[in-house]
Design an enzyme around this catalytic site. Structure first.
Site, PDB file in Angstrom:
ATOM      1  N   THR A 185       0.850  -1.191   0.000  1.00  0.00           N
ATOM      2  CA  THR A 185       0.000   0.000   0.000  1.00  0.00           C
ATOM      3  C   THR A 185       0.886   1.242   0.000  1.00  0.00           C
ATOM      4  OG1 THR A 185      -0.120   0.063   2.419  1.00  0.00           O
ATOM      5  CG2 THR A 185      -1.796  -1.237   1.255  1.00  0.00           C
ATOM      6  N   TRP A 441     -22.318  15.094   8.868  1.00  0.00           N
ATOM      7  CA  TRP A 441     -21.272  14.773   7.905  1.00  0.00           C
ATOM      8  C   TRP A 441     -21.299  15.734   6.725  1.00  0.00           C
ATOM      9  CZ3 TRP A 441     -18.019  11.641  10.029  1.00  0.00           C
ATOM     10  CH2 TRP A 441     -18.442  10.608  10.866  1.00  0.00           C
TER      11      TRP A 441
END
Length: 545
Positions: A185, A441
């Site tokens: 990653t 959010w």
């Protein structure tokens, strides 16, 4: 009585054998500094055998790791097929990692040999001495090897050692469940984590990419993977092209917009894959330099970050090129979803669907869960963390690092979003990048996509920054188009009828470029850090009211 099928292992070697014997005349084209060079799949097969012989002579046995430090080239493709097919494990080193990260992943993977492009010697030489398990470097191309030789490692030239070998190799029988390749990653938080791809998973992933609900690759296509072969197997395009018998066009290091346009115009690829930044640059180059023809592209696969609808519309309306959004990550091999609307979908709904990350391809399951891991409904409204599972999705990291990312057979992706009743996934943020303002959010991705649609905006990244009253508020970081002018009030007004009023950013900063990670995504961690250090000149509209 039960019928039983023949047991033919699903391996990279099987893909290589098929490509060479059935589609041996198909071509691999690699960009050079002053043109293009060509080879057939049959040539690649012969060179792969020579490379395997050379690696065996260097002591590579069993599942020894062979690393690559290369661009997208014919030689990288040869390593892609030779190393797994001989039973070893291909480890694609990300050339854009920090030096200490390269040292870490090479040591953890226990790389024995590194195959490197000569143009990357200046990047490899400073870290080579610290790559303790590496005993040999094989260099592709002509150039000075002294910086590598100073490490005390054995340094050889690729074309010299392969020229001395036979183009016959006794490819071994390989367990389809054994390791074929590994990729780490990008390591934006902590050390990079290793993902091991199996032969079977790579084969099945290639089939999905070739499928009609994938990219529909066939021997009528020319595939152009601009996405690097050192990042998540170039989204599986090299193996899929070999499986489909499609020609391959490889850009080497020449990935600026001018060279990409020349490559498309002269080599006429039909399918391409790259992150949105590349296509954004291509679009602006074409606008500044009209008269080019890129219409050979029937399909552009685009992912790595959310693809703005405005970008997709411009390519279709101006250049007759269709961009389709996909989603995946290193851990998913990487293709997991594609945004194909169902037949007879009304035009307004078409664009709604194409703005999503799409539906899972067959073989991948997806769900969203809340903070306690409880399943949430696919109603298009509930927001939670996306989890996925399937035969080409990793079940653990190499050496079992970060076991918290795996839950009851599901991979926790770290992406936050919602799933609608038709199964289309809309991602609103990475879990570490979500903006929670006053308990509600805010989607940074949606704000970015709307901002990029403004004619004066070239790029935009939105992050959450501390706020005394609301805990967090959005900061918009903007790159303005060459020759254009705009200001925070104009951009805020542009957003006013597109998002909820309380989403509108008060803090704005204009920069020459937005920092990016090693795989080309916005580095939001660094943006937040620079803001905290007062490195940005910020306009705060609250101070004007």
């Amino acid at each position: 009585m039960y019928s039983t099928m023949q047991n033919s292992p699903l391996t990279v070697a099987a893909i290589l054998r098929y490509a060479v014997t059935v589609h041996g005349d198909r071509t691999v084209t690699t960009a050079t500094g002053d043109g293009y060079r060509h080879a057939t799949y049959r040539d690649v097969g012969r060179q792969a055998a020579r490379l395997a012989n050379a690696l065996r002579r260097l002591g590579i046995e069993g599942d020894d790791r062979v690393a690559t430090f290369m661009w997208n080239t014919q030689e990288h493709l040869e390593a892609y097929v030779a190393v797994p097919s001989m039973g070893a494990v291909l480890h694609t080193l990300n050339i854009r990692l920090f030096p200490e990260q390269i040292e870490f992943v090479a040591y953890e993977a226990e790389d024995q040999v590194v195959i490197a492009d000569v143009s990357l010697v200046p990047l490899l030489a400073p870290v080579l001495r610290s790559m303790e398990t590496v005993h040999t470097v094989i260099v592709v191309g002509d150039g000075d090897l002294a910086p590598l030789q100073a490490s005390g490692k054995r340094v050889l030239r690729y074309h010299e050692i392969t020229a001395a070998e036979s183009d016959d190799f006794d490819w071994p029988d390989i367990d389809e469940n054994s390791a074929a390749a590994m990729c780490y990653t990008s390591g934006t938080t902590g050390h990079p984590k290793g993902v091991v791809y199996g032969h079977r998973s790579s084969y099945l992933h290639s089939m999905a990419v070739c499928g009609g609900n994938g990219l529909g690759l066939s021997f009528s296509d020319k595939a152009l993977p601009i996405v690097p072969m050192f990042h998540a197997n170039a989204w599986g395009l090299p193996y899929a092209a070999l499986m489909a018998g499609a020609d391959l066009v490889l850009p080497d290091r020449f990935m600026d917009a001018e060279r990409v346009v020349d490559l498309i115009e002269t080599q006429r690829p039909t399918v391409a894959g790259a992150v949105p930044t590349i296509w954004n640059d291509v679009m602006h180059h074409l606008e500044r330099n009209p008269g080019h023809d890129i219409s050979s592209l029937r399909l552009v696969a685009c992912g790595g970050s959310a693809v703005p609808v405005s970008l997709m519309k411009e390519f279709e309306e101006k250049f007759s090129v269709q961009i389709r959004q996909l989603w995946g990550m290193t851990e998913t091999s990487p293709v997991a979803t594609l945004a194909w609307p169902p037949p007879d979908t009304p035009e307004d709904r078409q664009w709604q669907i194409r703005a999503t990350q799409g539906r899972p391809v067959c073989g991948v399951e997806a769900r969203i869960v809340d903070d306690e891991g409880e399943l949430l409904p696919n109603d298009g409204e509930a927001v939670g963390e996306l989890e996925v599972r399937g035969p080409w999705i990793t079940g653990s990291y190499y050496r079992n690092t970060d076991e918290s990312k795996f839950q009851s057979g599901w991979l926790r992706t770290g992406d936050v979003g919602r799933i609608d009743p038709q199964g289309y996934i809309t991602l609103t943020d990475r879990a570490k990048d979500v903006i929670k303002s006053g308990g509600e959010w805010i989607s940074s991705v949606e704000l970015e996509n709307h901002l990029i649609a403004h004619p004066a905006v070239r790029e935009a990244a939105v992050v959450g920054v501390p706020d005394e009253r609301w805990q967090e508020r959005p900061l918009a970081t903007v790159v303005v188009q060459d020759g254009a002018e705009t200001d925070p009030e104009q951009l805020r007004n542009f957003l006013a009828d597109k998002v909820a009023r309380w989403w509108l950013p008060e803090r704005w900063t204009f920069v020459e470029e937005i920092p990016r990670t090693s795989v080309g995504k916005y580095d939001k961690k660094l943006i937040r850090s620079r803001y905290a250090e007062d490195a940005y000149q910020v306009t705060d509209l609250r101070e004007r009211t």
